[in-house]
Write a protein that holds these residues in place. Structure first.
Motif, PDB file in Angstrom:
ATOM      1  N   UNK B  14       0.845  -1.192   0.000  1.00  7.56           N
ATOM      2  CA  UNK B  14       0.000   0.000   0.000  1.00  7.56           C
ATOM      3  C   UNK B  14       0.883   1.246   0.000  1.00  7.56           C
ATOM      4  N   UNK B  15       0.624   2.161  -0.939  1.00  5.35           N
ATOM      5  CA  UNK B  15       1.293   3.465  -0.929  1.00  5.35           C
ATOM      6  C   UNK B  15       0.211   4.516  -0.699  1.00  5.35           C
ATOM      7  N   UNK B  16       0.410   5.343   0.325  1.00  2.30           N
ATOM      8  CA  UNK B  16      -0.556   6.379   0.654  1.00  2.30           C
ATOM      9  C   UNK B  16      -0.120   7.675  -0.035  1.00  2.30           C
ATOM     10  N   UNK B  17      -1.001   8.238  -0.859  1.00  4.37           N
ATOM     11  CA  UNK B  17      -0.690   9.526  -1.478  1.00  4.37           C
ATOM     12  C   UNK B  17      -1.408  10.587  -0.653  1.00  4.37           C
ATOM     13  N   UNK B  18      -0.642  11.311   0.134  1.00  6.16           N
ATOM     14  CA  UNK B  18      -1.235  12.085   1.226  1.00  6.16           C
ATOM     15  C   UNK B  18      -1.525  13.526   0.837  1.00  6.16           C
ATOM     16  N   UNK B  19      -2.315  13.699  -0.214  1.00  5.66           N
ATOM     17  CA  UNK B  19      -2.711  15.047  -0.619  1.00  5.66           C
ATOM     18  C   UNK B  19      -3.707  15.598   0.390  1.00  5.66           C
ATOM     19  N   UNK B  21      -6.728  16.713   2.147  1.00 10.45           N
ATOM     20  CA  UNK B  21      -8.156  16.678   1.811  1.00 10.45           C
ATOM     21  C   UNK B  21      -8.531  15.652   0.761  1.00 10.45           C
ATOM     22  N   UNK B  22      -7.540  15.136   0.030  1.00 14.19           N
ATOM     23  CA  UNK B  22      -7.857  14.151  -1.004  1.00 14.19           C
ATOM     24  C   UNK B  22      -6.841  13.011  -1.001  1.00 14.19           C
ATOM     25  N   UNK B  23      -6.518  12.536   0.180  1.00 13.91           N
ATOM     26  CA  UNK B  23      -5.573  11.427   0.297  1.00 13.91           C
ATOM     27  C   UNK B  23      -6.198  10.165  -0.297  1.00 13.91           C
ATOM     28  N   UNK B  24      -5.359   9.324  -0.879  1.00 11.02           N
ATOM     29  CA  UNK B  24      -5.874   8.056  -1.397  1.00 11.02           C
ATOM     30  C   UNK B  24      -4.778   6.993  -1.350  1.00 11.02           C
ATOM     31  N   UNK B  25      -5.198   5.740  -1.525  1.00 13.36           N
ATOM     32  CA  UNK B  25      -4.263   4.624  -1.473  1.00 13.36           C
ATOM     33  C   UNK B  25      -4.013   4.058  -2.866  1.00 13.36           C
ATOM     34  N   UNK B  26      -2.797   3.615  -3.070  1.00 13.47           N
ATOM     35  CA  UNK B  26      -2.460   2.778  -4.221  1.00 13.47           C
ATOM     36  C   UNK B  26      -2.153   1.395  -3.661  1.00 13.47           C
ATOM     37  N   UNK B  27      -2.918   0.404  -4.094  1.00 17.66           N
ATOM     38  CA  UNK B  27      -2.622  -0.978  -3.697  1.00 17.66           C
ATOM     39  C   UNK B  27      -1.916  -1.657  -4.860  1.00 17.66           C
ATOM     40  N   UNK B  28      -0.837  -2.355  -4.559  1.00 16.61           N
ATOM     41  CA  UNK B  28       0.020  -2.933  -5.589  1.00 16.61           C
ATOM     42  C   UNK B  28       0.273  -4.400  -5.260  1.00 16.61           C
ATOM     43  N   UNK B  29      -0.083  -5.293  -6.186  1.00 14.55           N
ATOM     44  CA  UNK B  29       0.181  -6.704  -5.919  1.00 14.55           C
ATOM     45  C   UNK B  29      -0.406  -7.592  -6.999  1.00 14.55           C
ATOM     46  N   UNK B  30      -0.079  -8.865  -6.925  1.00 16.28           N
ATOM     47  CA  UNK B  30      -0.596  -9.831  -7.890  1.00 16.28           C
ATOM     48  C   UNK B  30      -2.028 -10.219  -7.515  1.00 16.28           C
ATOM     49  N   UNK B  31      -2.904 -10.332  -8.517  1.00 11.93           N
ATOM     50  CA  UNK B  31      -4.250 -10.835  -8.270  1.00 11.93           C
ATOM     51  C   UNK B  31      -5.289  -9.779  -7.958  1.00 11.93           C
ATOM     52  N   UNK B  32      -4.969  -8.495  -8.124  1.00 11.84           N
ATOM     53  CA  UNK B  32      -5.930  -7.453  -7.732  1.00 11.84           C
ATOM     54  C   UNK B  32      -7.138  -7.358  -8.667  1.00 11.84           C
ATOM     55  N   UNK B  33      -6.996  -7.819  -9.909  1.00 10.49           N
ATOM     56  CA  UNK B  33      -8.178  -7.819 -10.789  1.00 10.49           C
ATOM     57  C   UNK B  33      -9.252  -8.724 -10.183  1.00 10.49           C
ATOM     58  N   UNK B  34      -8.831  -9.878  -9.714  1.00  9.01           N
ATOM     59  CA  UNK B  34      -9.798 -10.818  -9.132  1.00  9.01           C
ATOM     60  C   UNK B  34     -10.305 -10.362  -7.771  1.00  9.01           C
ATOM     61  N   UNK B  35      -9.514  -9.579  -7.084  1.00 13.66           N
ATOM     62  CA  UNK B  35      -9.911  -9.109  -5.753  1.00 13.66           C
ATOM     63  C   UNK B  35     -10.651  -7.771  -5.797  1.00 13.66           C
ATOM     64  N   UNK B  36     -10.762  -7.175  -6.999  1.00 11.91           N
ATOM     65  CA  UNK B  36     -11.311  -5.818  -7.110  1.00 11.91           C
ATOM     66  C   UNK B  36     -12.701  -5.699  -6.491  1.00 11.91           C
ATOM     67  N   UNK B  37     -13.564  -6.683  -6.750  1.00 15.69           N
ATOM     68  CA  UNK B  37     -14.930  -6.618  -6.239  1.00 15.69           C
ATOM     69  C   UNK B  37     -14.964  -6.488  -4.729  1.00 15.69           C
ATOM     70  N   UNK B  38     -14.242  -7.377  -4.045  1.00 14.77           N
ATOM     71  CA  UNK B  38     -14.313  -7.329  -2.581  1.00 14.77           C
ATOM     72  C   UNK B  38     -13.669  -6.068  -2.028  1.00 14.77           C
ATOM     73  N   UNK B  39     -12.591  -5.596  -2.664  1.00 13.06           N
ATOM     74  CA  UNK B  39     -11.941  -4.362  -2.184  1.00 13.06           C
ATOM     75  C   UNK B  39     -12.856  -3.162  -2.398  1.00 13.06           C
ATOM     76  N   UNK B  40     -13.439  -3.053  -3.595  1.00 16.13           N
ATOM     77  CA  UNK B  40     -14.285  -1.886  -3.899  1.00 16.13           C
ATOM     78  C   UNK B  40     -15.565  -1.889  -3.063  1.00 16.13           C
ATOM     79  N   UNK B  41     -16.089  -3.071  -2.780  1.00 15.00           N
ATOM     80  CA  UNK B  41     -17.293  -3.142  -1.945  1.00 15.00           C
ATOM     81  C   UNK B  41     -17.028  -2.549  -0.564  1.00 15.00           C
ATOM     82  N   UNK B  42     -15.792  -2.702  -0.079  1.00 13.01           N
ATOM     83  CA  UNK B  42     -15.451  -2.114   1.225  1.00 13.01           C
ATOM     84  C   UNK B  42     -15.053  -0.655   1.126  1.00 13.01           C
ATOM     85  N   UNK B  43     -14.319  -0.326   0.074  1.00 13.60           N
ATOM     86  CA  UNK B  43     -13.735   1.011  -0.015  1.00 13.60           C
ATOM     87  C   UNK B  43     -14.697   2.049  -0.579  1.00 13.60           C
ATOM     88  N   UNK B  44     -15.546   1.646  -1.521  1.00 15.10           N
ATOM     89  CA  UNK B  44     -16.510   2.584  -2.109  1.00 15.10           C
ATOM     90  C   UNK B  44     -17.914   1.976  -2.032  1.00 15.10           C
TER      91      UNK B  44
END
Lengths: 379, 379
Positions: B14-19, B21-44
């Protein structure tokens, strides 16, 4: 500056829009088109100007503006679009963007919007996106644009799927509102802009509404009260916008009269021959007061007083005044339901407890609106 | 998540881009296409997704992404554009905007960019302007997009008058960089992205450059070092961007190799058969070091070491390696003079005092550049 009427050669009024980090001034007064060159030379030194205007405004006022810029030694180019709402399109956006790039304008240069709301929205959007953001100066030439578009930073174009669905927030660096160019407006267009002036009194400034009842005639005739009314309107809008720049909450109060108004505009297919925006807002504001009175929230005499003032200004206040085929209740209800202020099926309306006492009602019963509209259309 | 290689099933970096008022995370790793649904359901939560992709990425990976979203119960629609730089146009922008509006996506919904830099720039710009700003998720599928476009907030399209001349700053809410999709890149495209990874070491992280010399092979082969290199690159870019979000000063360091590089790209008319962006940057970085060495600023052995590392990664470092007709010095000089980093006739370059010691030189003599290029082309 030879064209300034000596009787009006007082310094312009100044309204400061105090957005954090992006504060700017609105100057309001007679003769600002002729004074633009000397003001811009001081306020935006070194900026070249890409003037965006429409054919109507260009024919009436462009020569004076460019003469003023030439006299001040400010380099400029002009791009003209056809008048009217249809210019708020991807096609005209691309045309304006290409003209700005063709002139090799850079980030430190400015786009100058010289026209009404359409030109301001289109030019401001172009300024927002060329090189990811150029400086932006507004010279609104209609009363509506002077009191509405000059504060808030909303820019954009229409989509075939709806109005103002594509755009950006982009604050101007300076607004110059020349009150004397309003003399060239047809009376109907002046009155339509005046509906938005009245709105600021109705939202939360009852003493401003009192003053408008007293000063309506000199405002329309072009006396110094005109600049005073415009300045008061800009101040009122600025107060709301500063409190809520991204439209998360209180800014919704600016939609007083607009939910009914948008539905009426949609019902006449945005045909300006039948109804222009300010006229729809006038009917919508009168309806918001009558509906609030019907719910027992607003004194009936306040609703009557609002209606009387709008009528005296030459504005419609009833659906029956819209020329052409009668508007169907179902069409209005569909328009209200589609309005972007609807959240999860519940209707959000701006209602009022009386003149200057508007509030956001987030949970209005659609059935009551429907009944009210049935009565309005029967009466 | 059935497609995750168990050997790579470690949690993403995880890399935190600490702007502010508009901070956000970059998640980097193998398999994130398959994990996108579960991550987005929690994050957005509650956000519907308008997926923007191109035909190439859609054919390779879209089924897995939509399956993951379906499994998580996330509503989505897909709009596809042709692959390649020509999709960064007003025409495709209007196409994407219209598709988003047709799907009745609202401000709280998100645009998801699923592709390389072109898709990210186009989709991000659409997200910036639909309803004056929707949420935005990036799933970059090229190495270049993962290390470059995922930090900085730059979005936009090209104009016939130049690249990236129309756009907006619009920060994402989340970036998911799946390192395993990079296995489908052709080697030349992976190497081109790697040039930007090397750049972060050369700007101000000499120890990162040392590490890259050591770990180049496993990064290319898809070992865990790949995610580490991408995370380090995102961190390096984030540090620069946070210090200078609107590109007023230090952010110019990110242009190391880009003034020469852009001129070379322009000289081959942006023909990807001759040269892609990362290859041009590779030559440009090698040139920036050789030019700095020629001026006595940079040790010659550092310039040699940079060149050797880029060569080992399969990247060009000399103008003579560009296939096709020889590039004329006059053409390169014209391209350098047109570069947007030129101010009032003086040339601004990123030069260096050695590996990891780049600096902004605001007053470089055009004649010295010209002489240097003559030597480069003769040699």
């Amino acid at each position: 500056m030879s064209d300034i009427d000596p009787g009006q050669a007082r310094p312009p009024r100044r309204v400061r829009v105090d957005l954090p980090g992006r504060a700017y001034d609105i100057l309001i007064g007679a003769g600002l088109v002729d004074a633009a060159g000397s003001i811009l030379a001081e306020r935006l030194p070194d900026a070249r100007l890409a003037i965006v205007t429409d054919e109507t405004v260009a024919a009436l006022h462009l020569d004076r503006l460019t003469a003023s810029l030439d006299a001040a030694g400010i380099a400029h180019a002009v791009v003209t679009v056809p008048p009217g709402e249809t210019s708020k399109s991807f096609r005209q956006l691309e045309h304006v963007v290409d003209a700005i790039l063709a002139g090799r304008f850079e980030r430190g240069d400015a786009v100058l919007a010289f026209g009404g709301g359409v030109v301001g929205d289109l030019a401001g959007f172009a300024a927002a996106i060329v090189r990811r953001g150029m400086r932006f100066v507004q010279m609104p030439t209609t009363l509506l644009a002077q009191v509405d578009s000059s504060v808030g930073g909303k820019t954009g174009i229409n989509s075939p799927r709806g109005k103002n669905l594509v755009g950006a927030f982009h604050q101007p660096d300076l607004v110059l509102a020349d009150t004397s160019v309003l003399d060239t407006l047809v009376p109907r267009e002046f009155a339509a802009g005046y509906a938005e002036v009245v709105k600021y009194g109705l939202i939360d400034r009852p003493e401003f509404f009192d003053w408008l009842e007293w000063k309506r005639a000199p405002i329309f005739a072009g006396g110094p009260e005109r600049a005073e009314a415009i300045a008061a309107s800009c101040e009122a809008k600025a107060a709301v916008v500063i409190a809520d720049e991204r439209e998360a909450g209180e800014r919704a109060l600016l939609n007083l009269g607009h939910t009914f108004g948008h539905a009426i505009e949609a019902a006449v297919a945005f045909d300006p021959a039948r109804l222009v925006h300010g006229e729809a807002v006038s009917i919508g504001m009168a309806q918001a007061h009558r509906f609030s009175a019907r719910l027992g929230l607003c004194p009936g005499q306040d609703a009557t007083r609002v209606e009387a003032h709008l009528k005296a200004a030459g504005l419609p206040t009833r659906l029956s005044e819209v020329p052409g085929a009668a508007i169907a209740r179902e069409v209005l209800m569909a328009g209200i339901a589609q309005d972007k202020k609807v959240k999860r099926g519940r209707l959000t309306f701006i209602l009022t407890r009386g003149i200057g006492r508007s509030f956001i009602a987030a949970d209005v019963d659609a059935a009551q609106i429907d009944e009210f509209l049935a009565e309005e259309l029967a009466g």
